[in-house]
Write a protein that holds these residues in place. Structure first.
Motif, mmCIF file in Angstrom:
data_model
loop_
_atom_site.group_PDB
_atom_site.id
_atom_site.type_symbol
_atom_site.label_atom_id
_atom_site.label_comp_id
_atom_site.label_asym_id
_atom_site.label_seq_id
_atom_site.Cartn_x
_atom_site.Cartn_y
_atom_site.Cartn_z
ATOM 1 N N LEU A 134 0.820 -1.219 0.000
ATOM 2 C CA LEU A 134 0.000 0.000 0.000
ATOM 3 C C LEU A 134 0.849 1.261 0.000
ATOM 4 O O LEU A 134 0.533 2.235 -0.697
ATOM 5 C CB LEU A 134 -0.934 0.008 1.211
ATOM 6 C CG LEU A 134 -2.103 -0.953 1.168
ATOM 7 C CD1 LEU A 134 -2.815 -0.986 2.515
ATOM 8 C CD2 LEU A 134 -3.069 -0.571 0.063
ATOM 9 N N ILE A 135 1.897 1.272 0.790
ATOM 10 C CA ILE A 135 2.778 2.440 0.860
ATOM 11 C C ILE A 135 3.378 2.727 -0.512
ATOM 12 O O ILE A 135 3.433 3.874 -0.957
ATOM 13 C CB ILE A 135 3.877 2.236 1.930
ATOM 14 C CG1 ILE A 135 3.246 2.294 3.327
ATOM 15 C CG2 ILE A 135 4.989 3.259 1.783
ATOM 16 C CD1 ILE A 135 4.175 1.843 4.450
ATOM 17 N N SER A 136 3.811 1.680 -1.209
ATOM 18 C CA SER A 136 4.394 1.852 -2.536
ATOM 19 C C SER A 136 3.378 2.389 -3.537
ATOM 20 O O SER A 136 3.654 3.343 -4.270
ATOM 21 C CB SER A 136 4.968 0.522 -3.029
ATOM 22 O OG SER A 136 5.468 0.653 -4.335
ATOM 23 N N VAL A 137 2.198 1.793 -3.559
ATOM 24 C CA VAL A 137 1.163 2.237 -4.498
ATOM 25 C C VAL A 137 0.743 3.676 -4.191
ATOM 26 O O VAL A 137 0.587 4.502 -5.094
ATOM 27 C CB VAL A 137 -0.041 1.271 -4.467
ATOM 28 C CG1 VAL A 137 -1.223 1.844 -5.236
ATOM 29 C CG2 VAL A 137 0.353 -0.082 -5.044
ATOM 30 N N ALA A 138 0.587 4.003 -2.908
ATOM 31 C CA ALA A 138 0.189 5.363 -2.519
ATOM 32 C C ALA A 138 1.238 6.394 -2.925
ATOM 33 O O ALA A 138 0.903 7.553 -3.189
ATOM 34 C CB ALA A 138 -0.058 5.427 -1.016
ATOM 35 N N ALA A 139 2.500 5.968 -2.996
ATOM 36 C CA ALA A 139 3.580 6.867 -3.403
ATOM 37 C C ALA A 139 3.658 7.008 -4.927
ATOM 38 O O ALA A 139 4.506 7.734 -5.446
ATOM 39 C CB ALA A 139 4.913 6.354 -2.863
ATOM 40 N N GLY A 140 2.756 6.309 -5.645
ATOM 41 C CA GLY A 140 2.727 6.406 -7.099
ATOM 42 C C GLY A 140 3.741 5.520 -7.793
ATOM 43 O O GLY A 140 3.995 5.697 -8.985
ATOM 44 N N GLU A 141 4.314 4.577 -7.073
ATOM 45 C CA GLU A 141 5.302 3.686 -7.675
ATOM 46 C C GLU A 141 4.610 2.606 -8.507
ATOM 47 O O GLU A 141 3.478 2.233 -8.234
ATOM 48 C CB GLU A 141 6.164 3.058 -6.582
ATOM 49 C CG GLU A 141 6.969 4.089 -5.816
ATOM 50 C CD GLU A 141 7.720 3.534 -4.626
ATOM 51 O OE1 GLU A 141 8.711 4.169 -4.233
ATOM 52 O OE2 GLU A 141 7.330 2.480 -4.089
ATOM 53 N N ASP A 142 5.313 2.126 -9.514
ATOM 54 C CA ASP A 142 4.783 1.123 -10.442
ATOM 55 C C ASP A 142 4.989 -0.276 -9.862
ATOM 56 O O ASP A 142 6.128 -0.733 -9.743
ATOM 57 C CB ASP A 142 5.498 1.257 -11.783
ATOM 58 C CG ASP A 142 5.015 0.271 -12.832
ATOM 59 O OD1 ASP A 142 4.169 -0.611 -12.527
ATOM 60 O OD2 ASP A 142 5.508 0.366 -13.975
ATOM 61 N N PRO A 143 3.902 -0.986 -9.508
ATOM 62 C CA PRO A 143 4.056 -2.320 -8.920
ATOM 63 C C PRO A 143 4.650 -3.346 -9.881
ATOM 64 O O PRO A 143 5.106 -4.408 -9.451
ATOM 65 C CB PRO A 143 2.635 -2.705 -8.509
ATOM 66 C CG PRO A 143 1.741 -1.843 -9.317
ATOM 67 C CD PRO A 143 2.506 -0.586 -9.617
ATOM 68 N N ASP A 144 4.669 -3.027 -11.178
ATOM 69 C CA ASP A 144 5.299 -3.927 -12.141
ATOM 70 C C ASP A 144 6.800 -3.677 -12.256
ATOM 71 O O ASP A 144 7.513 -4.505 -12.817
ATOM 72 C CB ASP A 144 4.650 -3.781 -13.524
ATOM 73 C CG ASP A 144 3.229 -4.304 -13.534
ATOM 74 O OD1 ASP A 144 3.014 -5.421 -13.018
ATOM 75 O OD2 ASP A 144 2.338 -3.590 -14.025
ATOM 76 N N ALA A 145 7.261 -2.563 -11.725
ATOM 77 C CA ALA A 145 8.685 -2.229 -11.790
ATOM 78 C C ALA A 145 9.374 -2.328 -10.429
ATOM 79 O O ALA A 145 10.560 -2.639 -10.357
ATOM 80 C CB ALA A 145 8.869 -0.817 -12.347
#
Length: 133
Positions: A54-65
């Motif tokens: 969740l923290i990664s997605v909320a930061a706008g990071e690409d879950p595929d990368a």
């Protein structure tokens, strides 16, 4: 009740080079809120949790990368199977975590989540002094 009464088997291990999307998909498939992370070089596993995703997605990071290795906790908080569930819950609260990795000596034997503790306490009829409101 003891940690051994509530802990779950380790149902999912991923590698640090898995993407966050791959880890998330496997977590959903297994119905778990965490995955241990093994890399073969470290004697103890790391852990990646729903919160990390969740923290990664909320930061706008690409879950595929984004790779698990960049988002996992490298040092797990350990518990012993003979700890009381109250001690485990207190340790989780004090450390601000929702998962403990259970070791019997040097052997990894399970994982205990806050969800596991609630499941055991409610199935065992744990009650409080509060009246329903």
């Amino acid at each position: 009740m003891l940690v051994r009464d509530g802990m779950s088997e380790v149902s999912l291990t991923v590698g640090p080079s898995h993407t966050l999307r791959e880890a998330a998909a496997q977590m959903v498939e297994k119905g778990t809120g965490s995955a241990l992370v093994g890399d073969g070089e470290s004697p103890t596993p790391g852990i990646v949790t729903e919160r990390d995703l969740l923290i990664s997605v909320a930061a706008g990071e690409d879950p595929d990368a984004e790779l698990v290795g960049g988002h996992m906790s490298e040092s797990v908080i350990a518990a012993a199977p003979d700890w009381s569930l109250e001690r485990a819950a207190a340790e989780m609260s004090r450390r601000g975590v929702r998962h403990l990795v259970v070791f019997d000596g040097a052997e990894l034997v399970g994982i205990l989540s806050m969800r596991d503790i609630v499941r055991v306490w409610t199935s065992e009829g744990a009650t409080s002094g509060m009246s329903p409101g």
